[in-house]
Design a protein around this motif. Structure first.
Motif, PDB file in Angstrom:
ATOM      1  N   GLN A   1     -69.762 -91.055   8.944  1.00 25.19           N
ATOM      2  CA  GLN A   1     -70.213 -91.454   7.610  1.00 25.19           C
ATOM      3  C   GLN A   1     -69.065 -91.299   6.621  1.00 25.19           C
ATOM      4  OE1 GLN A   1     -73.146 -92.646   7.362  1.00 25.19           O
ATOM      5  NE2 GLN A   1     -73.684 -92.693   5.194  1.00 25.19           N
ATOM      6  N   VAL A   2     -68.906 -92.283   5.737  1.00 26.60           N
ATOM      7  CA  VAL A   2     -67.861 -92.259   4.710  1.00 26.60           C
ATOM      8  C   VAL A   2     -68.509 -92.517   3.358  1.00 26.60           C
ATOM      9  CG1 VAL A   2     -65.755 -93.362   3.879  1.00 26.60           C
ATOM     10  CG2 VAL A   2     -66.107 -93.062   6.342  1.00 26.60           C
ATOM     11  N   GLN A   3     -68.232 -91.668   2.407  1.00 31.49           N
ATOM     12  CA  GLN A   3     -68.676 -91.888   1.027  1.00 31.49           C
ATOM     13  C   GLN A   3     -67.460 -92.270   0.192  1.00 31.49           C
ATOM     14  OE1 GLN A   3     -69.681 -88.654   2.515  1.00 31.49           O
ATOM     15  NE2 GLN A   3     -71.310 -89.915   3.378  1.00 31.49           N
ATOM     16  N   LEU A   4     -67.642 -93.249  -0.668  1.00 25.92           N
ATOM     17  CA  LEU A   4     -66.540 -93.796  -1.467  1.00 25.92           C
ATOM     18  C   LEU A   4     -66.894 -93.716  -2.950  1.00 25.92           C
ATOM     19  CD1 LEU A   4     -66.000 -97.002   0.692  1.00 25.92           C
ATOM     20  CD2 LEU A   4     -64.720 -94.861   0.838  1.00 25.92           C
ATOM     21  N   VAL A   5     -65.959 -93.199  -3.741  1.00 25.16           N
ATOM     22  CA  VAL A   5     -66.159 -93.092  -5.189  1.00 25.16           C
ATOM     23  C   VAL A   5     -64.958 -93.686  -5.896  1.00 25.16           C
ATOM     24  CG1 VAL A   5     -66.553 -91.566  -7.138  1.00 25.16           C
ATOM     25  CG2 VAL A   5     -67.573 -91.028  -4.915  1.00 25.16           C
ATOM     26  N   GLU A   6     -65.187 -94.761  -6.640  1.00 24.75           N
ATOM     27  CA  GLU A   6     -64.115 -95.433  -7.368  1.00 24.75           C
ATOM     28  C   GLU A   6     -63.960 -94.837  -8.762  1.00 24.75           C
ATOM     29  OE1 GLU A   6     -66.418 -98.817  -5.154  1.00 24.75           O
ATOM     30  OE2 GLU A   6     -66.882 -96.975  -6.268  1.00 24.75           O
ATOM     31  N   SER A   7     -62.744 -94.964  -9.292  1.00 27.25           N
ATOM     32  CA  SER A   7     -62.467 -94.571 -10.670  1.00 27.25           C
ATOM     33  C   SER A   7     -61.283 -95.382 -11.165  1.00 27.25           C
ATOM     34  CB  SER A   7     -62.162 -93.077 -10.767  1.00 27.25           C
ATOM     35  OG  SER A   7     -61.016 -92.749 -10.014  1.00 27.25           O
ATOM     36  N   GLY A   8     -61.062 -95.336 -12.486  1.00 25.23           N
ATOM     37  CA  GLY A   8     -59.893 -95.980 -13.066  1.00 25.23           C
ATOM     38  C   GLY A   8     -60.163 -97.292 -13.764  1.00 25.23           C
ATOM     39  N   GLY A   9     -61.391 -97.777 -13.694  1.00 27.06           N
ATOM     40  CA  GLY A   9     -61.703 -99.013 -14.391  1.00 27.06           C
ATOM     41  C   GLY A   9     -61.712 -98.817 -15.893  1.00 27.06           C
ATOM     42  N   GLY A  10     -61.783 -99.926 -16.620  1.00 31.20           N
ATOM     43  CA  GLY A  10     -61.816 -99.842 -18.073  1.00 31.20           C
ATOM     44  C   GLY A  10     -61.509-101.169 -18.718  1.00 31.20           C
ATOM     45  N   LEU A  11     -61.222-101.105 -20.002  1.00 27.04           N
ATOM     46  CA  LEU A  11     -60.911-102.289 -20.795  1.00 27.04           C
ATOM     47  C   LEU A  11     -59.405-102.351 -21.023  1.00 27.04           C
ATOM     48  CD1 LEU A  11     -61.758-104.673 -22.628  1.00 27.04           C
ATOM     49  CD2 LEU A  11     -62.028-102.998 -24.483  1.00 27.04           C
ATOM     50  N   VAL A  12     -58.812-103.499 -20.762  1.00 26.67           N
ATOM     51  CA  VAL A  12     -57.373-103.672 -20.926  1.00 26.67           C
ATOM     52  C   VAL A  12     -57.111-105.078 -21.458  1.00 26.67           C
ATOM     53  CG1 VAL A  12     -57.061-104.447 -18.543  1.00 26.67           C
ATOM     54  CG2 VAL A  12     -55.138-103.409 -19.757  1.00 26.67           C
ATOM     55  N   GLN A  13     -56.043-105.220 -22.193  1.00 26.53           N
ATOM     56  CA  GLN A  13     -55.671-106.539 -22.712  1.00 26.53           C
ATOM     57  C   GLN A  13     -54.988-107.363 -21.618  1.00 26.53           C
ATOM     58  OE1 GLN A  13     -53.298-105.891 -26.267  1.00 26.53           O
ATOM     59  NE2 GLN A  13     -55.113-106.221 -27.540  1.00 26.53           N
ATOM     60  N   ALA A  14     -55.085-108.655 -21.753  1.00 25.87           N
ATOM     61  CA  ALA A  14     -54.409-109.552 -20.820  1.00 25.87           C
ATOM     62  C   ALA A  14     -52.917-109.209 -20.771  1.00 25.87           C
ATOM     63  CB  ALA A  14     -54.614-110.996 -21.232  1.00 25.87           C
ATOM     64  N   GLY A  15     -52.373-109.214 -19.562  1.00 31.64           N
ATOM     65  CA  GLY A  15     -50.983-108.837 -19.366  1.00 31.64           C
ATOM     66  C   GLY A  15     -50.787-107.363 -19.084  1.00 31.64           C
ATOM     67  N   GLY A  16     -51.822-106.588 -19.266  1.00 27.28           N
ATOM     68  CA  GLY A  16     -51.738-105.146 -19.047  1.00 27.28           C
ATOM     69  C   GLY A  16     -51.929-104.755 -17.599  1.00 27.28           C
ATOM     70  N   SER A  17     -51.963-103.429 -17.386  1.00 28.42           N
ATOM     71  CA  SER A  17     -52.062-102.877 -16.032  1.00 28.42           C
ATOM     72  C   SER A  17     -53.155-101.825 -15.962  1.00 28.42           C
ATOM     73  CB  SER A  17     -50.725-102.239 -15.628  1.00 28.42           C
ATOM     74  OG  SER A  17     -49.685-103.181 -15.635  1.00 28.42           O
ATOM     75  N   LEU A  18     -53.673-101.666 -14.758  1.00 31.40           N
ATOM     76  CA  LEU A  18     -54.631-100.598 -14.463  1.00 31.40           C
ATOM     77  C   LEU A  18     -54.421-100.167 -13.024  1.00 31.40           C
ATOM     78  CD1 LEU A  18     -58.174-101.643 -15.831  1.00 31.40           C
ATOM     79  CD2 LEU A  18     -56.806 -99.681 -16.557  1.00 31.40           C
ATOM     80  N   ARG A  19     -54.746 -98.915 -12.740  1.00 31.97           N
ATOM     81  CA  ARG A  19     -54.738 -98.459 -11.352  1.00 31.97           C
ATOM     82  C   ARG A  19     -56.116 -97.925 -11.010  1.00 31.97           C
ATOM     83  NH1 ARG A  19     -51.319 -93.787  -8.129  1.00 31.97           N
ATOM     84  NH2 ARG A  19     -52.743 -92.405  -9.288  1.00 31.97           N
ATOM     85  N   LEU A  20     -56.708 -98.530 -10.020  1.00 28.12           N
ATOM     86  CA  LEU A  20     -57.989 -98.055  -9.507  1.00 28.12           C
ATOM     87  C   LEU A  20     -57.746 -97.076  -8.362  1.00 28.12           C
ATOM     88  CD1 LEU A  20     -60.047-101.380  -9.355  1.00 28.12           C
ATOM     89  CD2 LEU A  20     -59.685 -99.831 -11.291  1.00 28.12           C
ATOM     90  N   SER A  21     -58.601 -96.079  -8.298  1.00 32.26           N
ATOM     91  CA  SER A  21     -58.550 -95.112  -7.201  1.00 32.26           C
ATOM     92  C   SER A  21     -59.897 -95.095  -6.498  1.00 32.26           C
ATOM     93  CB  SER A  21     -58.243 -93.707  -7.724  1.00 32.26           C
ATOM     94  OG  SER A  21     -56.989 -93.672  -8.364  1.00 32.26           O
ATOM     95  N   CYS A  22     -59.858 -94.767  -5.233  1.00 35.06           N
ATOM     96  CA  CYS A  22     -61.083 -94.643  -4.446  1.00 35.06           C
ATOM     97  C   CYS A  22     -60.953 -93.400  -3.588  1.00 35.06           C
ATOM     98  CB  CYS A  22     -61.292 -95.875  -3.584  1.00 35.06           C
ATOM     99  SG  CYS A  22     -62.679 -95.754  -2.430  1.00 35.06           S
ATOM    100  N   ALA A  23     -61.745 -92.402  -3.915  1.00 35.67           N
ATOM    101  CA  ALA A  23     -61.739 -91.151  -3.158  1.00 35.67           C
ATOM    102  C   ALA A  23     -62.790 -91.228  -2.071  1.00 35.67           C
ATOM    103  CB  ALA A  23     -62.020 -89.982  -4.086  1.00 35.67           C
ATOM    104  N   ALA A  24     -62.371 -90.916  -0.862  1.00 34.82           N
ATOM    105  CA  ALA A  24     -63.274 -91.012   0.279  1.00 34.82           C
ATOM    106  C   ALA A  24     -63.543 -89.639   0.870  1.00 34.82           C
ATOM    107  CB  ALA A  24     -62.672 -91.917   1.346  1.00 34.82           C
ATOM    108  N   SER A  25     -64.748 -89.446   1.286  1.00 31.88           N
ATOM    109  CA  SER A  25     -65.096 -88.233   2.017  1.00 31.88           C
ATOM    110  C   SER A  25     -65.570 -88.636   3.404  1.00 31.88           C
ATOM    111  CB  SER A  25     -66.194 -87.458   1.286  1.00 31.88           C
ATOM    112  OG  SER A  25     -67.358 -88.251   1.163  1.00 31.88           O
ATOM    113  N   GLY A  26     -65.424 -87.737   4.337  1.00 31.75           N
ATOM    114  CA  GLY A  26     -65.800 -88.064   5.706  1.00 31.75           C
ATOM    115  C   GLY A  26     -64.593 -88.006   6.612  1.00 31.75           C
TER     116      GLY A  26
END
Length: 121
Positions: A1-26
């Motif tokens: 069994q694997v549980q996945l939790v995402e983070s790092g989303g949000g509001l950004v202007q066009a041309g900008g950057s974001l980094r999403l993370s996904c922490a997994a357990s299992g």
């Protein structure tokens, strides 16, 4: 069994950057290929990127190739999606997945709950 939790989303202007993370357990995380899908309002869920269990192979949708980069840290049980040069059409709910193969074919083994990314023009 694997549980996945995402983070790092949000509001950004066009041309900008974001980094999403996904922490997994299992215990099986390190044997799984990992990936990201996204779903925009009124649209079907679509593949974004995938990475093999050992991090050697990566695959991208044509729409994000050259702008997004997927990576993983097996010591931390975490997968990342670095997004750059974001466009309004990248606006979607982004889902982390774990699957038996990096091709992401067939019914996906595990899904996270998703994290919202909104790109303003």
């Amino acid at each position: 069994q694997v549980q996945l939790v995402e983070s790092g989303g949000g509001l950004v202007q066009a041309g900008g950057s974001l980094r999403l993370s996904c922490a997994a357990s299992g215990r099986t995380f390190r044997t799984k290929a990992m990936g990201w899908f996204r779903q925009a309002p009124g649209k079907e869920r679509e593949f974004v990127a995938a990475i093999s269990w050992d991090g050697i192979s990566t695959y991208y949708a044509d729409s994000v190739k050259g702008r997004f980069a997927i990576s993983r840290d097996n010591a931390k049980n975490t997968v990342y999606l670095q997004m750059a040069s974001l466009k309004p059409e990248d606006t979607a709910n982004y889902y982390c997945v774990a699957h038996k193969t990096v091709t992401m074919m067939g019914t996906i083994d595990y899904w996270g709950q998703g994290t919202q990314v909104t790109v303003s023009s």
